[in-house]
Design an enzyme around this catalytic site. Structure first.
Site, short mmCIF file in Angstrom:
data_model
loop_
_atom_site.label_atom_id
_atom_site.label_comp_id
_atom_site.label_asym_id
_atom_site.label_seq_id
_atom_site.Cartn_x
_atom_site.Cartn_y
_atom_site.Cartn_z
N SER A 1 -2.35 8.80 -3.72
CA SER A 1 -3.98 8.35 -2.93
C SER A 1 -3.15 6.98 -1.64
O SER A 1 -2.01 6.72 -1.88
CB SER A 1 -5.11 7.43 -3.84
OG SER A 1 -4.99 6.22 -4.30
N LYS A 2 -4.13 6.32 -0.47
CA LYS A 2 -3.80 6.03 0.20
C LYS A 2 -2.80 4.54 -0.24
O LYS A 2 -2.08 4.07 -0.08
CB LYS A 2 -4.66 5.55 0.92
CG LYS A 2 -4.94 6.61 2.14
CD LYS A 2 -3.99 6.63 3.42
CE LYS A 2 -4.08 7.11 4.59
NZ LYS A 2 -3.40 6.95 5.56
N ARG A 3 -3.53 3.89 -1.23
CA ARG A 3 -2.94 3.01 -2.31
C ARG A 3 -1.63 3.04 -2.59
O ARG A 3 -0.82 1.47 -2.60
CB ARG A 3 -3.78 2.20 -3.40
CG ARG A 3 -3.47 3.15 -3.97
CD ARG A 3 -4.68 2.68 -5.34
NE ARG A 3 -4.18 3.47 -6.64
CZ ARG A 3 -4.05 3.19 -8.36
NH1 ARG A 3 -3.00 2.60 -7.44
NH2 ARG A 3 -3.43 4.51 -8.57
#
Length: 463
Positions: free
Chosen positions: A240-242
């Site tokens: 994911s973006k994290r």
């Protein structure tokens, strides 16, 4: 049989790197077998689908050089066909109209949850006469799921996967408002497009058993399925973006080469011995679904940067030069004719020390100004002590009137260092700091030759 594969993204956002790998595997499989690779945009979610997302998806695939055959198919344009198949199943008694209200369905789910059962539809309207429905109500069409035995998917990656038919419910294929459901539309589209192999993420594996009901109901031969494991972050969680960049065009903007990204994605879940670097033409010859693993892959950004660096160093200098100048321009940095000459002269050395096009642009910044260094790194600034500046003045006076070529400058500097009883680096590093603003650059004497006598002396004076 001609192999026909498809990539069918939903245009509700950017193309995720996991989707890009799915597209790559489909493209490779089709090209490996001399088949066709089709693109279908599954835009039936009218509220979330956008044209901007469609453009971003097609741009991402084009950047990765995953060319598709034929015209792009829009799933939303085929609703009448989806409806036709649903109504045929209804007419043949393989599906039925269900008139449950939202409140009744919620009560059904609540009861199943309370009894610790999966919240499946209980078949209330399966054998009821539609004439008993409330006046004016519109029913949804549900397909009749088999109730005995089991369904088997002979998956080309996961092996034989079995599900008891008792665990399947009568899924809706046409909503009461006349719109088809996703799982139904996909089957109709895949059949009509002649798809022979469905290669997709293993999060769709359970969908296969529900989709088989439509294939069987229509008497259609299902395609071969191959469900590939998902991509996780380095911590084992879903990517994911994290974790960092996950959109395909983010990698482009950060300066990665498409062939390097494709190479790295290929090796996420697929392997052929210890081979790491596989040009796309070679990958087409080697790709086989039998070599796809069953475990989730972990995305390693450091590994990607390493692979990209290898491709960058092998890239044509004119291509790197063009990318560098374009990226400087996007930063608002004007590249004069003189600066272009400097960058051109040093492009080989610049790319040798970089992992991405952005890093090449970073390293080229010092070549774009005249008379002074654009910005000095703290370590470079710290090197320019009073003693170092005194030494630089003496070195400047020595070389300013001599021959200005890389070999001549190196010879003069070596003599200067020997006369002072110091190593070459004791002179070269302060010079580098003064003219580049950094302690790392292409070979120093190549840099001095590219800058020229006048510019080098001006920068030394400024330092």
């Amino acid at each position: 049989m001609t192999v026909v594969c498809r990539f069918a993204p939903s245009p509700t956002g950017y193309l995720h790197i996991g989707g890009a790998r799915t597209a790559l595997f489909n493209w490779l499989f089709a090209r490996r077998h001399g088949g066709r690779f089709l693109l279908r945009i599954e835009d039936t979610d009218r509220e979330r689908s956008t044209e901007a997302a469609v453009g971003q998806i097609t741009e991402s695939l084009a950047w990765l050089r995953l060319d598709h055959d034929g015209e792009v198919v829009r799933q939303s344009t085929r609703e009448s066909r989806h409806r036709e198949v649903a109504e045929q199943l209804l007419a043949e008694g393989k599906a039925y109209l269900a008139f449950d209200t939202p409140q009744e369905l919620e009560a059904m789910r609540a009861k199943a949850t309370a009894e610790k059962r999966p919240p499946r539809y209980d078949g209330t309207w399966r054998d009821r006469d539609p004439a008993t429905a409330p006046p004016g109500s519109k029913g949804a069409i549900r397909i009749k799921a088999p109730r005995e035995g089991e369904s088997v998917v002979e998956d080309l990656v996961q092996g034989a996967v079995r599900v008891p038919n008792a665990e399947l419910d009568d899924m809706i294929i046409l909503r009461s408002d006349g719109t088809p459901t996703y799982l139904h539309a996909v089957v109709v589209d895949d059949h009509d497009m002649g798809i022979t192999h469905v290669i997709r993420g293993d999060d769709h594996l359970t969908n296969s058993f529900r989709q088989l009901m439509v294939y069987r109901g229509m008497g259609w031969a299902p395609p071969a399925f191959a469900h590939i494991p998902l991509i996780h972050g380095e911590d084992g969680a879903k990517l994911s973006k994290r974790h960092g960049a996950v959109g395909v065009l983010e990698f482009r903007d950060q300066g990665y080469l498409p062939e390097a990204v494709a190479n790295y994605l290929l090796r996420l879940g697929w392997g052929r011995g210890d081979i790491e670097l596989i040009p796309i033409a070679e990958a087409v010859q080697l790709f086989d679904l039998a070599d796809v693993g069953r475990s989730a892959s972990r995305f390693d950004y450091r590994k990607l940067a390493h692979v990209n660096g290898v491709y960058l160093r092998a890239a044509d200098n004119d291509r790197v030069l063009g990318e560098t100048v374009a990226r400087l321009a996007r930063r608002g940095v004007a590249v004069s004719v003189v600066a272009m000459g400097r960058i051109t002269a040093l492009i080989q050395g610049l790319k040798e020390r970089a992992s991405t096009f952005e890093e090449v642009a970073d390293a080229a910044m010092f070549l774009t100004t005249d008379g002074s260094v654009p910005a000095m790194e703290p370590k470079a600034h710290a090197m320019l002590t009073l003693d170092a500046r005194t030494m630089l003045a003496a070195w400047r006076d020595l070389v300013a009137g001599g021959e200005w070529t890389a070999p001549a400058l190196e010879a003069a500097t070596r003599g200067f260092a020997a006369a002072r009883g110091v190593k070459l680096a004791a002179v070269a590093q302060p010079v580098r700091a003064a003219v580049t603003g950094s302690l790392a650059s292409p070979p120093l004497f190549d840099v001095l030759a590219a800058l020229g006598r006048e510019e080098t002396v001006a920068r030394l004076d400024s330092a």
